[in-house]
Design a protein around this motif. Sequence first.
Motif, short mmCIF file in Angstrom:
data_model
loop_
_atom_site.label_atom_id
_atom_site.label_comp_id
_atom_site.label_asym_id
_atom_site.label_seq_id
_atom_site.Cartn_x
_atom_site.Cartn_y
_atom_site.Cartn_z
N ILE A 136 0.86 -1.19 0.00
CA ILE A 136 0.00 0.00 0.00
C ILE A 136 0.89 1.24 0.00
O ILE A 136 1.73 1.39 0.89
CB ILE A 136 -0.92 0.03 1.24
N PRO A 137 0.76 2.12 -0.97
CA PRO A 137 1.62 3.32 -0.99
C PRO A 137 1.31 4.26 0.17
O PRO A 137 0.16 4.34 0.63
CB PRO A 137 1.27 3.96 -2.34
N GLU A 138 2.32 4.98 0.64
CA GLU A 138 2.20 5.91 1.77
C GLU A 138 1.42 5.26 2.92
O GLU A 138 0.37 5.76 3.34
CB GLU A 138 1.49 7.19 1.32
N PRO A 139 1.92 4.17 3.45
CA PRO A 139 1.16 3.41 4.45
C PRO A 139 0.81 4.20 5.71
O PRO A 139 -0.27 4.02 6.27
CB PRO A 139 2.08 2.23 4.77
N GLU A 140 1.71 5.10 6.13
CA GLU A 140 1.41 5.88 7.34
C GLU A 140 0.18 6.76 7.13
O GLU A 140 -0.69 6.86 8.00
CB GLU A 140 2.62 6.76 7.73
N ARG A 141 0.08 7.37 5.96
CA ARG A 141 -1.08 8.21 5.66
C ARG A 141 -2.34 7.38 5.44
O ARG A 141 -3.43 7.74 5.88
CB ARG A 141 -0.80 9.08 4.42
N ARG A 142 -2.15 6.25 4.79
CA ARG A 142 -3.30 5.39 4.48
C ARG A 142 -3.91 4.74 5.72
O ARG A 142 -5.05 4.31 5.69
CB ARG A 142 -2.89 4.31 3.48
N MET A 143 -3.16 4.68 6.81
CA MET A 143 -3.73 4.15 8.06
C MET A 143 -4.98 4.93 8.46
O MET A 143 -5.90 4.39 9.07
CB MET A 143 -2.70 4.22 9.19
N LYS A 144 -5.04 6.22 8.09
CA LYS A 144 -6.16 7.07 8.47
C LYS A 144 -7.22 7.19 7.38
O LYS A 144 -8.24 7.87 7.57
CB LYS A 144 -5.65 8.46 8.83
N SER A 145 -6.98 6.52 6.23
CA SER A 145 -7.94 6.59 5.12
C SER A 145 -9.09 5.61 5.32
O SER A 145 -9.00 4.68 6.13
CB SER A 145 -7.23 6.27 3.80
N PHE A 146 -10.16 5.82 4.56
CA PHE A 146 -11.28 4.90 4.54
C PHE A 146 -11.24 4.09 3.24
O PHE A 146 -10.64 4.54 2.24
CB PHE A 146 -12.60 5.66 4.65
N PRO A 147 -11.85 2.91 3.20
CA PRO A 147 -11.77 2.08 2.00
C PRO A 147 -12.17 2.78 0.71
O PRO A 147 -11.57 2.52 -0.35
CB PRO A 147 -12.72 0.92 2.33
N PHE A 148 -13.17 3.67 0.76
CA PHE A 148 -13.60 4.33 -0.47
C PHE A 148 -12.52 5.24 -1.06
O PHE A 148 -12.61 5.64 -2.23
CB PHE A 148 -14.90 5.12 -0.24
N GLU A 149 -11.52 5.57 -0.25
CA GLU A 149 -10.43 6.42 -0.74
C GLU A 149 -9.33 5.62 -1.42
O GLU A 149 -8.36 6.20 -1.91
CB GLU A 149 -9.85 7.21 0.43
N LEU A 150 -9.46 4.31 -1.45
CA LEU A 150 -8.47 3.45 -2.08
C LEU A 150 -8.95 3.00 -3.46
O LEU A 150 -10.15 2.92 -3.72
CB LEU A 150 -8.20 2.20 -1.22
N SER A 151 -8.01 2.68 -4.33
CA SER A 151 -8.36 2.10 -5.62
C SER A 151 -8.82 0.66 -5.42
O SER A 151 -8.67 0.08 -4.33
CB SER A 151 -7.15 2.13 -6.56
N GLY A 152 -9.39 0.06 -6.47
CA GLY A 152 -9.85 -1.32 -6.38
C GLY A 152 -8.73 -2.28 -6.01
O GLY A 152 -8.90 -3.16 -5.16
N GLY A 153 -7.58 -2.10 -6.63
CA GLY A 153 -6.44 -2.96 -6.33
C GLY A 153 -5.93 -2.77 -4.92
O GLY A 153 -5.55 -3.73 -4.24
N GLN A 154 -5.93 -1.52 -4.43
CA GLN A 154 -5.48 -1.26 -3.06
C GLN A 154 -6.45 -1.84 -2.04
O GLN A 154 -6.04 -2.35 -1.00
CB GLN A 154 -5.32 0.25 -2.86
N LYS A 155 -7.76 -1.79 -2.35
CA LYS A 155 -8.74 -2.40 -1.44
C LYS A 155 -8.55 -3.91 -1.37
O LYS A 155 -8.68 -4.50 -0.29
CB LYS A 155 -10.16 -2.06 -1.91
N GLN A 156 -8.21 -4.52 -2.49
CA GLN A 156 -7.97 -5.97 -2.46
C GLN A 156 -6.71 -6.28 -1.67
O GLN A 156 -6.66 -7.28 -0.93
CB GLN A 156 -7.84 -6.51 -3.90
N ARG A 157 -5.70 -5.43 -1.76
CA ARG A 157 -4.48 -5.63 -0.95
C ARG A 157 -4.78 -5.45 0.54
O ARG A 157 -4.24 -6.16 1.38
CB ARG A 157 -3.39 -4.65 -1.38
N LEU A 158 -5.65 -4.48 0.85
CA LEU A 158 -6.05 -4.29 2.25
C LEU A 158 -6.79 -5.53 2.76
O LEU A 158 -6.53 -6.00 3.88
CB LEU A 158 -6.95 -3.05 2.37
#
Length: 262
Positions: free
Chosen positions: A138-160
């Motif tokens: 997941i790119p920028e993991p520190e920032r993404r810790m505070k993101s919600f699933p809708f803010e991720l791409s389809g591929g990033q949601k599958q990685r999550l």
Amino acid sequence: MLRISNMVTEILTSEDTVRVVDGLSLTLNRGEICALVGESGCGKSMTAFSLLRLLPSSGRVSSGVVTVDGTEIMGLPEAAMRNIRSSKISLIFQEPATSLNPVMTVGDQIVETILLHTPLRGEEARAKALDWLKKVGIPEPERRMKSFPFELSGGQKQRLALAVNLVTHKDIYVFDEATSNIDIESEAIIMANIKALSREKAVIVISHRLANVTPADLIYYMESGELKESGTHRELMERNSGYAKLYTTQKNLEEGYAEVGV
């Protein structure tokens, strides 16, 4: 770790009873990866749902024996089956939305799973969650810790979804079309994680794209709910039967797409 013997799954419709899995048998050991392949509608996903007893209300496993780590699970009460799902076997769906909470942040979703399945707490749990975001790319993991699933791409949601499942350290992982409809980078990262996982765990990969399963220890080719053949990729190609014909067709199509820049 897993043994399925003559499993039959039926779906009741308003007009008839349809047998969607017909006498399926397979064995999977720790440290092995097997693949269930075949064209759409052949019964691959229904096999996964049957295995975890997640069939729709119209479906049932009408016969067969399924054992997970020596425990027969088809006769277990639902409370005991929930314990099997939480401790022994995990299913990663094709659509990550089915396993992600849309109102929880990325970090909280992984932390919640860590709290449920490990002794880690507080900052140790959050550090572990961050580490898993890094592992699945997941790119920028520190920032993404505070993101919600809708803010991720389809591929990033599958990685999550992959990270949420892998942090549980279960014995058997079932990937149901986990690389469908995602970008090439995400597909490569997920396949690399599956390969690494199979060194220690028992892994089933369900896929209609045969190029993803060629390294599997054993490939099961399905048609109309039945296992038609099994073997390594090389063995199945040498037989020149259903699997080989489907693989050749897909390869020719992919090469054709590449030539025209698709």
